[in-house]
Design a protein around this motif. Structure first.
Motif, PDB file in Angstrom:
ATOM      1  N   ALA A  36      72.373  47.818   1.335  1.00  0.00           N
ATOM      2  CA  ALA A  36      71.081  48.517   1.226  1.00  0.00           C
ATOM      3  C   ALA A  36      70.160  47.830   0.230  1.00  0.00           C
ATOM      4  O   ALA A  36      69.368  48.473  -0.445  1.00  0.00           O
ATOM      5  CB  ALA A  36      71.273  49.989   0.873  1.00  0.00           C
ATOM      6  N   LEU A 102      68.415  51.794   4.967  1.00  0.00           N
ATOM      7  CA  LEU A 102      69.620  52.607   5.049  1.00  0.00           C
ATOM      8  C   LEU A 102      70.029  53.176   3.689  1.00  0.00           C
ATOM      9  O   LEU A 102      71.151  53.649   3.520  1.00  0.00           O
ATOM     10  CB  LEU A 102      70.770  51.774   5.625  1.00  0.00           C
ATOM     11  CG  LEU A 102      70.501  51.098   6.974  1.00  0.00           C
ATOM     12  CD1 LEU A 102      71.708  50.319   7.432  1.00  0.00           C
ATOM     13  CD2 LEU A 102      70.066  52.101   8.020  1.00  0.00           C
ATOM     14  N   LEU A 105      71.829  56.622   3.099  1.00  0.00           N
ATOM     15  CA  LEU A 105      73.168  56.829   3.640  1.00  0.00           C
ATOM     16  C   LEU A 105      74.234  56.524   2.593  1.00  0.00           C
ATOM     17  O   LEU A 105      74.024  55.710   1.699  1.00  0.00           O
ATOM     18  CB  LEU A 105      73.398  55.911   4.848  1.00  0.00           C
ATOM     19  CG  LEU A 105      72.413  56.033   6.005  1.00  0.00           C
ATOM     20  CD1 LEU A 105      72.750  55.012   7.082  1.00  0.00           C
ATOM     21  CD2 LEU A 105      72.429  57.438   6.572  1.00  0.00           C
ATOM     22  N   ARG A 110      76.734  53.907   6.160  1.00  0.00           N
ATOM     23  CA  ARG A 110      76.081  52.611   6.411  1.00  0.00           C
ATOM     24  C   ARG A 110      77.014  51.663   7.134  1.00  0.00           C
ATOM     25  O   ARG A 110      76.619  51.006   8.102  1.00  0.00           O
ATOM     26  CB  ARG A 110      75.648  51.970   5.089  1.00  0.00           C
ATOM     27  CG  ARG A 110      74.188  52.160   4.810  1.00  0.00           C
ATOM     28  CD  ARG A 110      73.765  51.427   3.571  1.00  0.00           C
ATOM     29  NE  ARG A 110      74.306  52.182   2.448  1.00  0.00           N
ATOM     30  CZ  ARG A 110      74.798  51.660   1.353  1.00  0.00           C
ATOM     31  NH1 ARG A 110      74.809  50.374   1.172  1.00  0.00           N
ATOM     32  NH2 ARG A 110      75.266  52.411   0.404  1.00  0.00           N
ATOM     33  N   ALA A 144      74.638  59.659  10.398  1.00  0.00           N
ATOM     34  CA  ALA A 144      73.873  58.545   9.826  1.00  0.00           C
ATOM     35  C   ALA A 144      72.628  58.252  10.657  1.00  0.00           C
ATOM     36  O   ALA A 144      71.546  58.016  10.104  1.00  0.00           O
ATOM     37  CB  ALA A 144      74.753  57.307   9.727  1.00  0.00           C
TER      38      ALA A 144
END
Length: 167
Positions: A36, A102, A105, A110, A144
């Motif tokens: 991320a 992302l 998450l 992820r 997700a």
């Protein structure tokens, strides 16, 4: 004998270089999604990819027809999972500098989302790789996906006395 080994070693090195030239960009993007991080500031993703490629290179001569991309991706995923487990405890939410798409998450969400949707790994394979039941992988992927499509809103802005008085 030595010349033959040297020739095979050189050929293996060339094959590995060709593999890296073709696959490193996509694998780096995968690692960046997992961590991320921002695409232009991704030191954790680069380290993860370096470790995965080093592992693949170390066992290059023993692949025997196995897909090197799949092998590297599996190592990347398991290394990320183990690192997230040890760093954040049981795939916790806390992580440094969450900036990517992302970022909302958990690391586990992820990982599953990236493997399933970006890498196209089947549910059953993802479940086997992570040691989870297929139903759990499906539920985590669905959650997700919903979080990415409908991210949580930030806190409501605070109401100040000046705004209340103006009303």
């Amino acid at each position: 004998m030595r010349e033959r080994q040297a020739s095979q070693g050189a050929r293996g090195a060339r094959e590995f270089e060709a593999f890296v030239a073709g696959a490193a960009g996509r694998l780096l993007h995968t690692a960046t999604l997992l961590t991320a991080e921002a695409p232009d500031d991704n030191p954790r993703a680069r380290r993860l990819l370096t470790l995965a490629l080093a592992h693949t290179y170390a066992c290059w001569d023993r692949l025997r027809g196995e897909d090197p991309y799949d092998r590297t991706r599996r190592y990347l995923a398991t290394r990320f999972a183990h690192g997230a487990w040890h760093q954040y405890g049981a795939f916790g939410r806390a992580r440094p500098h969450p900036t990517g798409a992302l970022a909302h998450l958990t690391p586990q969400e992820r990982l599953i989302l990236v493997l399933r949707l970006y890498e196209g790994v089947a549910e059953e394979q993802t479940a086997a790789l992570l040691g989870l039941p297929t139903e759990r992988v499906r539920a985590l992927c669905d959650r997700a996906t919903a979080t990415v499509l409908h991210p949580p809103r930030g806190p409501a802005p605070a109401v100040t006395e000046a705004k209340v008085a103006a009303s």
